[in-house]
Enzyme design. Sequence first.
Site, short mmCIF file in Angstrom:
data_model
loop_
_atom_site.label_atom_id
_atom_site.label_comp_id
_atom_site.label_asym_id
_atom_site.label_seq_id
_atom_site.Cartn_x
_atom_site.Cartn_y
_atom_site.Cartn_z
N HIS A 326 0.81 -1.22 0.00
CA HIS A 326 0.00 0.00 0.00
C HIS A 326 0.84 1.26 0.00
CE1 HIS A 326 -3.24 -2.78 1.01
NE2 HIS A 326 -4.03 -1.86 0.51
N GLY A 327 1.99 1.21 0.59
CA GLY A 327 2.77 2.45 0.59
C GLY A 327 4.08 2.30 1.33
#
Lengths: 475, 298
Positions: A326-327
């Site tokens: 996701h990041g």
Amino acid sequence: MLFNSLPFLIFLPTVFILYWFVLKGQHLAQNVLLLLASYIFYGWWDYRFLALIAASTLVDYGIGLALSKEKKNKNRKLLLTASLVFNLGLLGFFKYYNFFVDSWVNAWASAGVTLETSTLNIILPVGISFYTFQTLSYTIDVYKRKLEPTTSLLRFATYVSFFPQLVAGPIERATHLLPQFKIPRVFKSEFAVSGFYLIIWGLFKKVVIADNCAFFVTQIFDAPGGHSSLELLLGGVLFGFQIYGDFSGYSDIAIGVARLFGFSLMTNFKFPYFSRDIAEFWRRWHISLSTWFRDYLYIPLGGSRGNKWVQIRNVSIVFLVSGFWHGANWTFIVWGGIHALLFLPLLLLERNRNNMEGDPLSIRKLPSILGTFFVVTVAWIFFRADSVGIAFDYIVQMFTNYTASFDVFLKTSKALLFSCIIVMSIAVLLCFEYFSIRKNRNEVKLNRLSAVFIALLILFMGVFKNPADFIYFQF
Amino acid sequence: MKQFLKQIAVVIGLFLVLAYLLSAGSLWSLRKSSFYKPSFLVNAVEEDTFDYIVLGASTGLTTLDTKAIDEQAGSKGINLSMDDTGLSSHYLMLEHFLAEGKTTKYCIIAPGVNAYDATVKGLNDNDYRFLMFVNRPYISRYFSEVEEKDMQSNVLSSSKWFPFIGVSYFNAEIFYPSILSLIQPKKRNRFDEAGNYTYPVKRKQLKFIKKKQSNLTFSNPTLVKLNKLCKTNNIELIYYIAPLRAENMVLDLTENRVIDHSAIIDKDEYFYDNIHVNSNGREITSRIFAEQLSEILK
């Protein structure tokens, strides 16, 4: 180009008319049109990154063909490794380079050593995590001989860049989507109508639910120290609905748009906030990603075979990697870790299949649903917070700053208005979803009247001035 | 395909009809209300003749208390200021005032001080408050002929034909207030029966700031238009400069009458922030203004 923007409102009917009226019956030309449309759609945001998609397409197309010709296992492995290195290298450079440099420097700093390094000013190309995973699934499936590689570069390029799902999924498997580019398109009215209704429903989730929730979420998460425990709790709850409305709304629109062109995309969300435990939640939330990790990471790691320790290791890896996907921030890794901790007891006690999607909902399950929603909400705080420290402070304050203050939701007429809109729109969302579950459906199916009703809600309850970007674009 | 097109045509058609009816109803409700200044002027202001009107932004709205001024000066005035507006909006408000068949001897414009020199080519933030009168030619012209077109101006100008565009874009500002206005048509949006609003006295101390001197050249081209409109209607245009906590103005002007209050008060206790007075500051300023107005009206 954003789905909820004026350019898209012109773009979609134009492509639709060209596709079905001008190029009717010429599926090769229709593919060319889809490819061009997809590149325009993506280039609208930043044309420079079209080169990345093109490169990714060419590399995996070439590797796919080479894999089909190569008989030696060693060479096949090398080809697969080349694809993995290329795709993950792109992802690593654009998404994780600065994170690794920072983490490396911080690690040495905590040991008292100061390192002189510099990070790069890298712009993250929209949707890179999505299309990278999509192309990877192709190469892996070809390597595993689950899929015959396509000989048509056009078909493959259209599959990689297919605009409805290019920037935020669903992450389609080549086995499911690629063959659809091969067959002639036949317009199915009912299928297209269902797509049209799904677009309306997706817009409702994004423009009404997510963007209105964002009004409070931003205020609360920007200054958690100034809020009561009740406000912080509701901030977490509203973020849960914001991210759900935002992401599943995007998926619904993507699936709906694809249906208008005769393509079927996989279901990405199946009413996750009605889940009765965390295992069920993961069978209902971002299904295209969780099944991707299941098929291309969990199972290759050994899956649920082996002893308990191996199972714990495998599940932990999958959740942590999923968080990291996701990041480039520790918050996402902790978020993944929390979900692993919540999932593991169910797995170890062999209760992870206690609540299956087809099982009927009953009022007796309400505490389980609320309990699952609560733990998911707490985990969302890590997902939304700027750092792990801030998330911890947020949670500590949520459980210690016992005041019933509700000011943020009522202090101005604007806040009161937003509160009313949010309560009403979430009630509408949950009602439609509840009745869909009762009818054992995978998605909300609108009819003529309910579509008009929802469209009117979008018009009069939606956020059109300064709408928020889709959250998942950053991933 | 035919079936699909028929199906979506029915849905879109029904949606458009209902959206049109709801938004037209919404604008009708606001047009019949006192919620925003443009409809307040039409529905709640019975007098046709005034000694003065105040057209301004938040400074005009919160500095000149027309009730107190009229009590002291024996005059008849009204405050038609709206926050977050500029000279072009004041011009539009004057047109609106005149279109209602009303007259005034003096028109006091009280924008934010920078507006006298700054040239704003786009619309001002609260110009949507004229939306319910979009069918009036001077208002639709104002929306459509704006020099710098942006989303807001496009939305407002297209609302003449498709009211749901403006009503949905400004749903928080238009649609919901219209529902409220349906229930309470006399409800006003933060101003009293003479159009005034006041900022409270804050307990928090304002940050120290060194006072500076600034020049005003009155170069905004809208002033020429305003002068012309006033002249045509036998109105004298007066420029008003509200008290400023951090600035004294040096004026470069000979043609128009100016009431410069930029330096009449300087104690922090009279200010809400650097450019707005609080209720105490308003009281003093309005008293001084009333004295000056009495002289002008003689």
